[in-house]
Design a protein around this motif. Structure first.
Motif, PDB file in Angstrom:
ATOM      1  N   LEU A  15       0.825  -1.212   0.000  1.00  0.00           N
ATOM      2  CA  LEU A  15       0.000   0.000   0.000  1.00  0.00           C
ATOM      3  C   LEU A  15       0.859   1.262   0.000  1.00  0.00           C
ATOM      4  CD1 LEU A  15      -2.882  -1.005   2.464  1.00  0.00           C
ATOM      5  CD2 LEU A  15      -3.006  -0.743  -0.025  1.00  0.00           C
ATOM      6  N   ILE A  16       1.909   1.220   0.802  1.00  0.00           N
ATOM      7  CA  ILE A  16       2.806   2.371   0.859  1.00  0.00           C
ATOM      8  C   ILE A  16       3.453   2.595  -0.510  1.00  0.00           C
ATOM      9  CG2 ILE A  16       4.934   3.252   1.864  1.00  0.00           C
ATOM     10  CD1 ILE A  16       4.099   1.865   4.480  1.00  0.00           C
ATOM     11  N   LEU A  17       3.885   1.502  -1.149  1.00  0.00           N
ATOM     12  CA  LEU A  17       4.520   1.629  -2.462  1.00  0.00           C
ATOM     13  C   LEU A  17       3.531   2.165  -3.508  1.00  0.00           C
ATOM     14  CD1 LEU A  17       6.677  -1.641  -2.568  1.00  0.00           C
ATOM     15  CD2 LEU A  17       7.479   0.707  -2.264  1.00  0.00           C
ATOM     16  N   LEU A  18       2.273   1.676  -3.458  1.00  0.00           N
ATOM     17  CA  LEU A  18       1.270   2.158  -4.402  1.00  0.00           C
ATOM     18  C   LEU A  18       0.977   3.635  -4.178  1.00  0.00           C
ATOM     19  CD1 LEU A  18      -1.246  -0.857  -4.447  1.00  0.00           C
ATOM     20  CD2 LEU A  18       0.361  -0.157  -6.246  1.00  0.00           C
ATOM     21  N   LEU A  19       0.917   4.048  -2.889  1.00  0.00           N
ATOM     22  CA  LEU A  19       0.668   5.456  -2.592  1.00  0.00           C
ATOM     23  C   LEU A  19       1.814   6.333  -3.087  1.00  0.00           C
ATOM     24  CD1 LEU A  19      -1.107   7.587  -1.230  1.00  0.00           C
ATOM     25  CD2 LEU A  19       0.061   7.082   0.926  1.00  0.00           C
ATOM     26  N   MET A  20       3.039   5.865  -2.896  1.00  0.00           N
ATOM     27  CA  MET A  20       4.194   6.621  -3.375  1.00  0.00           C
ATOM     28  C   MET A  20       4.190   6.702  -4.907  1.00  0.00           C
ATOM     29  SD  MET A  20       7.185   5.226  -0.802  1.00  0.00           S
ATOM     30  CE  MET A  20       8.432   6.224  -1.645  1.00  0.00           C
ATOM     31  N   LEU A  21       3.799   5.600  -5.560  1.00  0.00           N
ATOM     32  CA  LEU A  21       3.740   5.600  -7.019  1.00  0.00           C
ATOM     33  C   LEU A  21       2.686   6.594  -7.516  1.00  0.00           C
ATOM     34  CD1 LEU A  21       4.655   4.411  -9.719  1.00  0.00           C
ATOM     35  CD2 LEU A  21       2.931   2.607  -9.419  1.00  0.00           C
ATOM     36  N   ALA A  22       1.539   6.657  -6.842  1.00  0.00           N
ATOM     37  CA  ALA A  22       0.487   7.599  -7.239  1.00  0.00           C
ATOM     38  C   ALA A  22       0.951   9.031  -7.038  1.00  0.00           C
ATOM     39  CB  ALA A  22      -0.788   7.323  -6.441  1.00  0.00           C
ATOM     40  N   LEU A  23       1.583   9.298  -5.898  1.00  0.00           N
ATOM     41  CA  LEU A  23       2.091  10.650  -5.663  1.00  0.00           C
ATOM     42  C   LEU A  23       3.150  11.036  -6.698  1.00  0.00           C
ATOM     43  CD1 LEU A  23       2.370  10.592  -1.732  1.00  0.00           C
ATOM     44  CD2 LEU A  23       0.659  11.790  -3.143  1.00  0.00           C
ATOM     45  N   PHE A  24       3.995  10.075  -7.056  1.00  0.00           N
ATOM     46  CA  PHE A  24       5.024  10.358  -8.060  1.00  0.00           C
ATOM     47  C   PHE A  24       4.394  10.646  -9.423  1.00  0.00           C
ATOM     48  CE2 PHE A  24       8.058   8.830 -11.301  1.00  0.00           C
ATOM     49  CZ  PHE A  24       9.121   9.672 -11.021  1.00  0.00           C
ATOM     50  N   THR A  25       3.321   9.904  -9.758  1.00  0.00           N
ATOM     51  CA  THR A  25       2.630  10.142 -11.030  1.00  0.00           C
ATOM     52  C   THR A  25       1.997  11.518 -11.064  1.00  0.00           C
ATOM     53  OG1 THR A  25       2.187   7.752 -11.217  1.00  0.00           O
ATOM     54  CG2 THR A  25       0.865   9.253 -12.581  1.00  0.00           C
ATOM     55  N   VAL A  26       1.350  11.890  -9.932  1.00  0.00           N
ATOM     56  CA  VAL A  26       0.734  13.234  -9.880  1.00  0.00           C
ATOM     57  C   VAL A  26       1.798  14.308  -9.965  1.00  0.00           C
ATOM     58  CG1 VAL A  26      -0.571  14.806  -8.400  1.00  0.00           C
ATOM     59  CG2 VAL A  26      -1.268  12.412  -8.609  1.00  0.00           C
ATOM     60  N   TRP A  27       2.910  14.080  -9.326  1.00  0.00           N
ATOM     61  CA  TRP A  27       4.002  15.056  -9.355  1.00  0.00           C
ATOM     62  C   TRP A  27       4.541  15.218 -10.783  1.00  0.00           C
ATOM     63  CZ3 TRP A  27       9.339  14.390 -10.344  1.00  0.00           C
ATOM     64  CH2 TRP A  27      10.132  15.515 -10.100  1.00  0.00           C
ATOM     65  N   LEU A  28       4.684  14.074 -11.479  1.00  0.00           N
ATOM     66  CA  LEU A  28       5.142  14.152 -12.859  1.00  0.00           C
ATOM     67  C   LEU A  28       4.137  14.894 -13.746  1.00  0.00           C
ATOM     68  CD1 LEU A  28       6.692  10.603 -13.497  1.00  0.00           C
ATOM     69  CD2 LEU A  28       7.898  12.773 -13.254  1.00  0.00           C
ATOM     70  N   ALA A  29       2.829  14.627 -13.513  1.00  0.00           N
ATOM     71  CA  ALA A  29       1.807  15.300 -14.315  1.00  0.00           C
ATOM     72  C   ALA A  29       1.844  16.802 -14.082  1.00  0.00           C
ATOM     73  CB  ALA A  29       0.420  14.741 -13.993  1.00  0.00           C
TER      74      ALA A  29
END
Length: 321
Positions: A15-29
């Motif tokens: 869950l932590i990894l998925l949350l970090m991946l989502a935050l990274f995607t939003v940051w990239l966007a």
């Protein structure tokens, strides 16, 4: 218990990894779209086929997407469409927006076009954001085109077609059809008459052509005569005018000389009128008296002879009765 604890730990890590991946995607966007520009477009027409995420193209080149669609509350006949375009897209003054359909799928896109080279970019003027930029972003003007223009003009087009149909129906009524038939019949008779008179018309046209040619020749001759007359006037009239000017000058000098002579003779004329004229009058009177006396003498000589001039006349003899 240990197995369950391991599963919980693994799940938490996932869950932590998925949350970090989502935050990274939003940051990239956000990082990739941080330099994008937003604009509002107010369409006074239906925006069928345009949704959030619909593409935005500039002169046919994909340049952004639609981020929001809503009615403009101050004036519900307008639809506000907010778009986001890339930073390198030249949204300059003169750029307009239209809605264009994509194929036959019913999906539409916002098309931008019409930028003028050297024009400044569209931006909100300082201090007037509430008037020209009601939502804080620049506004791109619209231009009807494509399917939207056809759909908007469809009611007027149908009304005009209906009016035209009604007028055609009135025009093709039974009475008008009879009138048209009579006009066609008269036209046919006129055509036949013209066909019968064809040779005469051709002869008249030939005579007219000859008359026009003669008129052209006459006009040319008149032009030549005018040129000759101008030459004669230039050659003959100018010397005559010079001689006339000389004669006028001589007459003027003679008049001046006569005026001087009259001025010199004026004292003698005055003396003549004051002295000589009365004496001449007295002389004429004396001559008239002398003439009367001579006439009397002549009459006496005629009556009594020369003796009547030295003696008195004899009395007639008196005889007593």
């Amino acid at each position: 218990m240990e197995t369950r604890s391991n599963h919980v730990l693994v799940g938490a890590v996932v869950l932590i990894l998925l949350l970090m991946l989502a935050l990274f995607t939003v940051w990239l966007a956000r990082l990739s779209g941080g330099n994008d520009k937003e604009y509002d477009i107010f369409f006074k027409q239906a925006v069928d086929g345009v949704n959030k995420g619909s593409p935005v193209s500039f002169s046919g080149v994909p340049s952004g997407q639609v981020t929001d669609i809503a009615l403009f509350k101050p004036d519900p006949q307008f639809v506000r469409v907010r778009i986001r375009v890339n930073d390198d897209v030249p949204i300059l003054e003169g750029t307009t927006a239209t809605i264009q359909g994509i194929g036959f799928t019913g999906v539409s896109q916002v098309s931008l076009d019409g930028a003028v080279k050297g024009a400044p970019p569209i931006a909100c003027p300082e201090g007037e954001s509430t008037q020209e930029c009601p939502f804080g972003v620049p506004v791109i003007p619209t231009r009807q085109g494509g399917l939207g223009a056809i759909l908007n003009s469809a009611p007027q087009l149908l009304e005009r077609i209906s009016t035209l149909t009604e007028r055609l129906t009135e025009l093709l009524s039974d009475r008008n059809q009879n009138s048209i038939a009579g006009i066609l019949a008269n036209t046919q008779r006129l055509t036949d008459a013209l066909a019968d008179r064809g040779p005469e018309i051709a002869a008249t046209m030939a005579e007219t052509r000859i008359a026009i040619q003669k008129a052209g020749v006459a006009a040319q001759q008149i032009g030549e005569l005018a040129a000759t007359t101008n030459g004669v006037l230039a050659d003959d009239v100018k010397p005559a005018m010079q001689n006339l000017n000389k004669a006028i000058g001589a007459a003027q000098k003679s008049a001046e000389t006569l005026d001087a002579a009259i001025g010199d003779a004026r004292p003698g004329l005055q003396a003549f009128s004051k002295q000589t004229v009365p004496e001449v009058g007295q002389l004429v009177s004396d001559l008239r008296t002398l003439t009367e006396a001579l006439a009397d003498v002549a009459e006496r000589v005629n009556r009594g002879g020369a003796g009547s001039l030295v003696g008195s006349s004899k009395l007639p003899d008196y005889e007593a009765k």
